[in-house]
Design a protein around this motif. Structure first.
Motif, mmCIF file in Angstrom:
data_model
loop_
_atom_site.group_PDB
_atom_site.id
_atom_site.type_symbol
_atom_site.label_atom_id
_atom_site.label_comp_id
_atom_site.label_asym_id
_atom_site.label_seq_id
_atom_site.Cartn_x
_atom_site.Cartn_y
_atom_site.Cartn_z
ATOM 1 N N GLU A 217 0.805 -1.226 0.000
ATOM 2 C CA GLU A 217 0.000 0.000 0.000
ATOM 3 C C GLU A 217 0.838 1.276 0.000
ATOM 4 O O GLU A 217 0.537 2.235 -0.704
ATOM 5 N N TRP B 36 1.865 2.506 -3.438
ATOM 6 C CA TRP B 36 0.867 2.716 -4.471
ATOM 7 C C TRP B 36 1.113 4.008 -5.212
ATOM 8 O O TRP B 36 1.441 5.012 -4.615
ATOM 9 N N SER B 37 0.980 3.958 -6.467
ATOM 10 C CA SER B 37 1.142 5.171 -7.235
ATOM 11 C C SER B 37 0.049 5.180 -8.279
ATOM 12 O O SER B 37 -0.398 4.135 -8.721
ATOM 13 N N ASP B 38 -0.393 6.376 -8.675
ATOM 14 C CA ASP B 38 -1.388 6.407 -9.741
ATOM 15 C C ASP B 38 -0.693 6.705 -11.059
ATOM 16 O O ASP B 38 -1.308 7.107 -12.024
ATOM 17 N N GLU B 39 0.637 6.529 -11.066
ATOM 18 C CA GLU B 39 1.358 6.746 -12.319
ATOM 19 C C GLU B 39 1.905 5.437 -12.847
ATOM 20 O O GLU B 39 2.525 4.675 -12.110
ATOM 21 N N ILE B 40 1.648 5.198 -14.112
ATOM 22 C CA ILE B 40 2.037 3.934 -14.713
ATOM 23 C C ILE B 40 3.539 3.736 -14.685
ATOM 24 O O ILE B 40 4.030 2.653 -14.441
ATOM 25 N N LYS B 41 4.288 4.849 -14.842
ATOM 26 C CA LYS B 41 5.745 4.663 -14.871
ATOM 27 C C LYS B 41 6.269 4.127 -13.528
ATOM 28 O O LYS B 41 7.188 3.325 -13.512
ATOM 29 N N LEU C 69 4.582 2.148 -11.433
ATOM 30 C CA LEU C 69 4.202 0.738 -11.347
ATOM 31 C C LEU C 69 5.068 -0.105 -12.287
ATOM 32 O O LEU C 69 5.478 -1.209 -11.944
ATOM 33 N N GLU C 70 5.363 0.449 -13.454
ATOM 34 C CA GLU C 70 6.206 -0.290 -14.406
ATOM 35 C C GLU C 70 7.634 -0.448 -13.872
ATOM 36 O O GLU C 70 8.274 -1.459 -14.107
ATOM 37 N N ILE D 42 0.899 -7.267 -12.159
ATOM 38 C CA ILE D 42 0.469 -6.572 -10.946
ATOM 39 C C ILE D 42 -1.035 -6.744 -10.813
ATOM 40 O O ILE D 42 -1.780 -6.463 -11.756
ATOM 41 N N VAL D 43 -1.458 -7.244 -9.678
ATOM 42 C CA VAL D 43 -2.893 -7.448 -9.488
ATOM 43 C C VAL D 43 -3.400 -6.551 -8.362
ATOM 44 O O VAL D 43 -2.621 -5.952 -7.624
ATOM 45 N N GLU D 44 -4.709 -6.475 -8.233
ATOM 46 C CA GLU D 44 -5.301 -5.604 -7.224
ATOM 47 C C GLU D 44 -4.944 -6.092 -5.829
ATOM 48 O O GLU D 44 -4.848 -7.284 -5.598
ATOM 49 N N PRO D 45 -4.762 -5.152 -4.895
ATOM 50 C CA PRO D 45 -4.417 -5.560 -3.540
ATOM 51 C C PRO D 45 -5.498 -6.467 -2.958
ATOM 52 O O PRO D 45 -6.686 -6.310 -3.288
ATOM 53 N N PHE E 151 -6.807 1.696 -9.061
ATOM 54 C CA PHE E 151 -6.086 0.687 -9.859
ATOM 55 C C PHE E 151 -7.049 -0.435 -10.214
ATOM 56 O O PHE E 151 -7.743 -0.969 -9.354
ATOM 57 N N GLU F 113 -7.508 -4.101 -12.528
ATOM 58 C CA GLU F 113 -6.990 -5.114 -13.440
ATOM 59 C C GLU F 113 -7.837 -5.081 -14.699
ATOM 60 O O GLU F 113 -8.997 -4.695 -14.669
ATOM 61 N N TYR G 231 -3.371 -3.773 -16.891
ATOM 62 C CA TYR G 231 -4.114 -3.071 -15.850
ATOM 63 C C TYR G 231 -4.327 -1.630 -16.301
ATOM 64 O O TYR G 231 -3.755 -1.199 -17.313
ATOM 65 N N ILE H 181 -5.309 2.598 -14.735
ATOM 66 C CA ILE H 181 -5.519 3.471 -13.579
ATOM 67 C C ILE H 181 -6.583 4.490 -13.980
ATOM 68 O O ILE H 181 -6.444 5.183 -14.989
ATOM 69 N N ARG I 106 -8.456 7.883 -13.133
ATOM 70 C CA ARG I 106 -8.298 9.102 -12.331
ATOM 71 C C ARG I 106 -9.589 9.898 -12.466
ATOM 72 O O ARG I 106 -10.089 10.094 -13.570
ATOM 73 N N GLN J 254 -6.551 5.804 -4.136
ATOM 74 C CA GLN J 254 -5.578 6.727 -3.587
ATOM 75 C C GLN J 254 -6.032 8.146 -3.883
ATOM 76 O O GLN J 254 -6.636 8.387 -4.928
#
Lengths: 432, 141
Positions: free
Chosen positions: A377, A380-385, A387-388, A410-413, B9, B11, B42, B44, B46, B67
């Motif tokens: 947790e 967590w980031s809302d930026e794809i870079k 997560l990548e 990457i799967v949902e928490p 987030f 999937e 996946y 995101i 916003r 978030q």
């Protein structure tokens, strides 16, 4: 063709004598030189010299993969480093590899058993042998290599991968034998078909395949794809590498070179020795090795043994194809993978939680591994870079430690099932 | 001038977006703006919503990874060069944009901007007389 008729066709009595003499000497050696075994034998009240007959093997302590880890890297070596001429390593149950060492004499034994194996498949000096097993720490490539030279074959040490080059050499060098994992053989066969290579340009007649379990269906498929006769070679680095056992022309199980590797079948629960013909866990005592002879090494492979003389004339005990494992080890593209290894990799990466799911599939005969992970947790980031980057970090760690490329998903928490007891960590969709 | 955006987030599975819109609808939460960034397996989402804290709470209760992120909402004229003028200001001040999404309505356009240095971005935009929306403008619309 039989490479060493005296041994391979010895009477049961003669084999019994050879095994007893070697076991006696081996127990003396390890008691004297390996503190791990001194302690284990003392605990059982066994003194060197007590063991004079191979039938007493059942009273001796077992060795497990974890013992190799606990004595990492060289703790189980019986000889000083000056006498070690080769070191190989395979996957351990955690991040550290399982290390094995060889003296000059051990390499000679290995060469000899591979020579016996190849002769069983009628491979000799008239053959051009393309070794597409990986060369390196893995025992496959170098293991096959020296035995193939000993029978006089022309060896092409191409190593694994690079399918386009494999095909070019098959066509240009007219290789008659291919040695690799069965799944790679099938993949190569498909690639040849797809590239519309004229089958007349390919001279293959024999395949020597091992390092992973395979079915009769896959054998038929490979035989058809490549127009060859496919032979199973079995081995594991802890015992020596490829060449522990091999199939003959009659394809009725693998002949175990039991003058060097004494086999037993045990009940994995009670650890009692089971009679021939019953299914249980295969245990080997590599009795003539100098550098690292192990007492009753538990392979975790499930199979059964047969002692009847084979139609080929060999009296060596035969093992059936492995029916599965008594632990959770996976073999993916010839690489041994323990879920616990992946767990320890993930534990080192703070961005992920140690909850994971491994999904193994086989597409077009090639295994693939997907690792599903949850992101912690705090990361967590809302930026794809971001997560990548996490995904890349996990992927790099896995490939450097396992030597295997896995796709990281990457799967949902909280989406990976938590269970109180033993969590289901592996979904194997391959039909092996 | 900081606006709270909620990021979710998801999937890549069918019905996941519908599940989110359903939860928000059930709690009478309005969505003012929405954008989806998609990666291989996946995505995101916003969103600028009325009552972002409530949205975060109710989504979290359903086990969804959500978030709150701080963004700026800027109103620019809907005409050629409108966005450029705003972005030039940020570039002149060496402010990097992580992402933005925008939509036009009539003679105005709204732009949602996310930057690692969001406070600085807001202050230079204000100094340059750019119109920024306030919390009261977007929440509970």
């Amino acid at each position: 063709m039989i490479w060493d008729r005296k041994i391979e066709c010895a009477s049961r009595d003669e084999m019994h004598k050879i095994q007893s003499t070697r076991l006696n000497a081996m127990v003396e050696r390890i008691y004297k030189h390996v503190p791990f075994y001194t302690k284990k034998l003392d605990e059982k009240g066994i003194k060197p010299g007590d063991i004079t007959d191979v039938s007493q093997l059942q009273y001796l302590p077992f060795t497990e993969k974890n013992d190799l880890r606990d004595n990492y890297p060289f703790g189980l070596f019986t000889v000083p480093q000056e006498e070690i001429v080769r070191i190989h390593a395979s996957s351990g149950t955690t991040g550290k590899p399982t290390v094995v060492g060889y003296t000059k004499h051990d390499i000679d034994i290995w060469t000899e058993v591979v020579a016996r194996s190849l002769t069983m498949a009628h491979i000799g000096k008239h053959d051009i042998l393309q070794i597409a097993y990986g060369y390196g720490l893995f025992t496959g490539g170098l293991g096959l290599h020296y035995g193939a030279e000993r029978v006089g074959a022309s060896v092409i040490p191409i190593s694994g991968g690079n399918t386009a080059k494999q095909i070019t050499l098959l066509e240009d060098f007219k290789s008659t034998v291919l040695a690799c994992t069965p799944s790679y053989a099938a993949y190569l066969g498909e690639a040849i078909k797809k590239n519309q290579i004229n089958p007349k340009h390919i001279a293959l007649k024999t395949g020597v395949f091992g390092a992973e379990p395979w079915t009769e269906e896959l054998r038929n498929e490979i035989q058809q794809l490549l127009s060859i006769e496919a032979f199973d070679i079995y081995g594991l680095s802890e015992v020596i590498g490829p060449g522990v056992s091999m199939e003959c022309k009659h394809h009725c199980g693998n002949h175990i070179f039991e003058d060097h590797f004494i086999p037993e079948i045990i009940d994995p629960e009670t650890l009692e020795v089971l009679p021939y013909g019953e299914i249980g866990e295969l245990v080997f005592t590599p009795v003539s090795k100098e550098a690292m002879p192990l007492l009753r090494y538990r392979t975790r492979d499930l199979t059964r043994l047969h002692a009847e003389t084979c139609a080929c004339g060999r009296t060596l005990v035969r093992m059936e194809k492995c029916l599965g494992r008594s632990d959770d080890m996976l073999i993916i593209r010839g690489v041994n993978v323990f879920p616990s290894q992946i767990e320890s990799i993930l534990l080192e990466i703070p961005e992920t939680s140690p909850h994971y799911l491994l999904i193994v599939s086989r597409e077009k005969n090639l295994d693939s591994l997907e690792i599903q992970v949850e992101i912690a947790e705090a990361y967590w980031s809302d930026e794809i870079k971001d997560l990548e980057n996490i995904r890349k970090k996990i992927s790099n760690a896995v490939s450097s430690i396992l030597g295997l490329t896995a796709s990281i998903k990457i799967v949902e928490p909280q989406s990976i099932a938590r269970s109180e007891g033993k969590a289901k960590r592996v979904i194997d969709n391959r039909k092996i | 001038m900081i606006i709270k955006q909620i990021s979710v987030f998801l999937e890549d599975k069918s019905g996941r977006l519908t599940q989110i819109t359903k939860i928000l609808a059930q709690h009478d939460i309005n969505i003012t703006a929405l954008s989806i960034a998609d990666a291989t397996d996946y995505g995101i989402i916003r969103m600028i919503v009325g009552r972002p804290e409530l949205a975060q709470k109710v989504l979290k209760e359903q086990g969804i990874a959500v978030q709150l992120t701080e963004v700026a909402c800027m109103v620019i004229p809907n005409k050629p060069g409108g966005l450029h003028a705003a972005l030039q200001i940020l570039t002149d001040h060496n402010i990097n944009i992580d992402y933005l999404y925008a939509f036009a309505d009539g003679n105005k356009a709204s732009v949602v901007i996310r930057s690692a240095s969001i406070t600085e971005a807001i202050s230079v935009l204000q100094k340059n007389k750019m119109k920024l929306l306030q919390t009261s403008d977007v929440y509970q619309i």
